[in-house]
Design an enzyme around this catalytic site. Sequence first.
Site, PDB file in Angstrom:
ATOM      1  N   HIS A 118      52.396  85.214 -13.791  1.00 54.18           N
ATOM      2  CA  HIS A 118      50.972  85.465 -13.980  1.00 54.18           C
ATOM      3  C   HIS A 118      50.244  84.878 -12.771  1.00 54.18           C
ATOM      4  O   HIS A 118      50.413  83.699 -12.446  1.00 54.18           O
ATOM      5  CB  HIS A 118      50.472  84.825 -15.271  1.00 54.18           C
ATOM      6  CG  HIS A 118      51.129  85.377 -16.496  1.00 54.18           C
ATOM      7  ND1 HIS A 118      50.856  86.641 -16.972  1.00 54.18           N
ATOM      8  CD2 HIS A 118      52.057  84.837 -17.337  1.00 54.18           C
ATOM      9  CE1 HIS A 118      51.574  86.858 -18.064  1.00 54.18           C
ATOM     10  NE2 HIS A 118      52.311  85.782 -18.302  1.00 54.18           N
ATOM     11  N   HIS A 128      57.368  91.175 -14.738  1.00 56.38           N
ATOM     12  CA  HIS A 128      58.419  90.702 -15.629  1.00 56.38           C
ATOM     13  C   HIS A 128      59.755  91.214 -15.112  1.00 56.38           C
ATOM     14  O   HIS A 128      59.848  92.336 -14.601  1.00 56.38           O
ATOM     15  CB  HIS A 128      58.177  91.215 -17.057  1.00 56.38           C
ATOM     16  CG  HIS A 128      59.423  91.266 -17.895  1.00 56.38           C
ATOM     17  ND1 HIS A 128      60.122  92.437 -18.103  1.00 56.38           N
ATOM     18  CD2 HIS A 128      60.099  90.296 -18.562  1.00 56.38           C
ATOM     19  CE1 HIS A 128      61.169  92.190 -18.866  1.00 56.38           C
ATOM     20  NE2 HIS A 128      61.180  90.901 -19.158  1.00 56.38           N
ATOM     21  N   ARG A 132      70.799  90.472 -18.317  1.00 59.94           N
ATOM     22  CA  ARG A 132      71.571  89.687 -19.267  1.00 59.94           C
ATOM     23  C   ARG A 132      72.886  90.380 -19.596  1.00 59.94           C
ATOM     24  O   ARG A 132      73.045  91.591 -19.428  1.00 59.94           O
ATOM     25  CB  ARG A 132      70.781  89.481 -20.558  1.00 59.94           C
ATOM     26  CG  ARG A 132      70.369  90.788 -21.224  1.00 59.94           C
ATOM     27  CD  ARG A 132      69.393  90.570 -22.363  1.00 59.94           C
ATOM     28  NE  ARG A 132      68.922  91.832 -22.910  1.00 59.94           N
ATOM     29  CZ  ARG A 132      67.893  92.537 -22.417  1.00 59.94           C
ATOM     30  NH1 ARG A 132      67.241  92.073 -21.362  1.00 59.94           N
ATOM     31  NH2 ARG A 132      67.520  93.674 -22.970  1.00 59.94           N
ATOM     32  N   GLY A 275      67.641  80.369 -32.495  1.00 60.01           N
ATOM     33  CA  GLY A 275      67.513  78.935 -32.327  1.00 60.01           C
ATOM     34  C   GLY A 275      67.376  78.430 -30.916  1.00 60.01           C
ATOM     35  O   GLY A 275      67.521  77.233 -30.673  1.00 60.01           O
TER      36      GLY A 275
END
Length: 292
Positions: A118, A128, A132, A275
């Site tokens: 930003h 962005h 992965r 988590g």
Amino acid sequence: MTELTEQRRKAAEWFHSLRDEIVAAFETLEAEAAGDSDPVKFDVRETRRASEDGSDTGGGLMSVLRGGRVFEKVGVNVSEVYGRLGDRAQVAMAARKGIPGMAEDPRFWASGISLVAHMQNPHAPAVHMNTRMFWTPHAWWFGGGSDLNPCIEYPEDTEHFHAVQKAHLDPHGDGFYPRLKAWADEYFYIPHRKRARGVGGIFMDDHCSGDWDADFALTRDIGRAFLPAYLPLVERRQALDWGKAEREIQLVHRGLYAEYNLVYDRGTKFGLETGHDPDAVLMSLPPLAKWI
């Protein structure tokens, strides 16, 4: 060392090396903008994935630069997490129900890099990027991409960003760029606003051709495309004059970004439901935003 273990090691090392390259490039931008003053640098801390039984389930590095001359807030996170998918992961993994064997053996491993920038100057576009790899004993796949989010669009910037993406994808086959561009246009759409959150880019998920080396090479080139696609836009726009009107446009546009990431983004849901450190997961949110 088994082949799958070696592949996971290679993927994790690549995500870390890309993180290091991007952090160095962004700190160079800040140093050049600072001139004789002390430049702002990234704050780096380790993150951990919370496990239900207290066992080691991995973590990563959270790198955030705040209050720079170029970046108001930019985060570059890298992670490597593993364990067993429990009840809290069921929502995040709803799309994976078609994978055979997960009920009997719910082990998983995931690694990746995630970046959101930003900007101070409203003329410089937010951006962005992530890539992965996800593994289970039953399947593996790659995902990721990058998309541009200007609050004040310059058509030549959009053209450059897409052209660099295309140049990096074309060696993998003529069909990859148009398919991943269309996927990004669909994925980064905000249904309740009936509009895209930016000007698009490229995106893929659940990508597994059966050829790990080819899929990893494609994923690396998605990552390699990022800096040459983005840095020239920042260098071109960061010194332009701006005032209250431009700042208002920027803050309202950031509201769209926050809405998308909190309501629709698959990575945000997966990180929170499994988590991972919530501060790292929510790093993507802008430091300030506004709603009309």
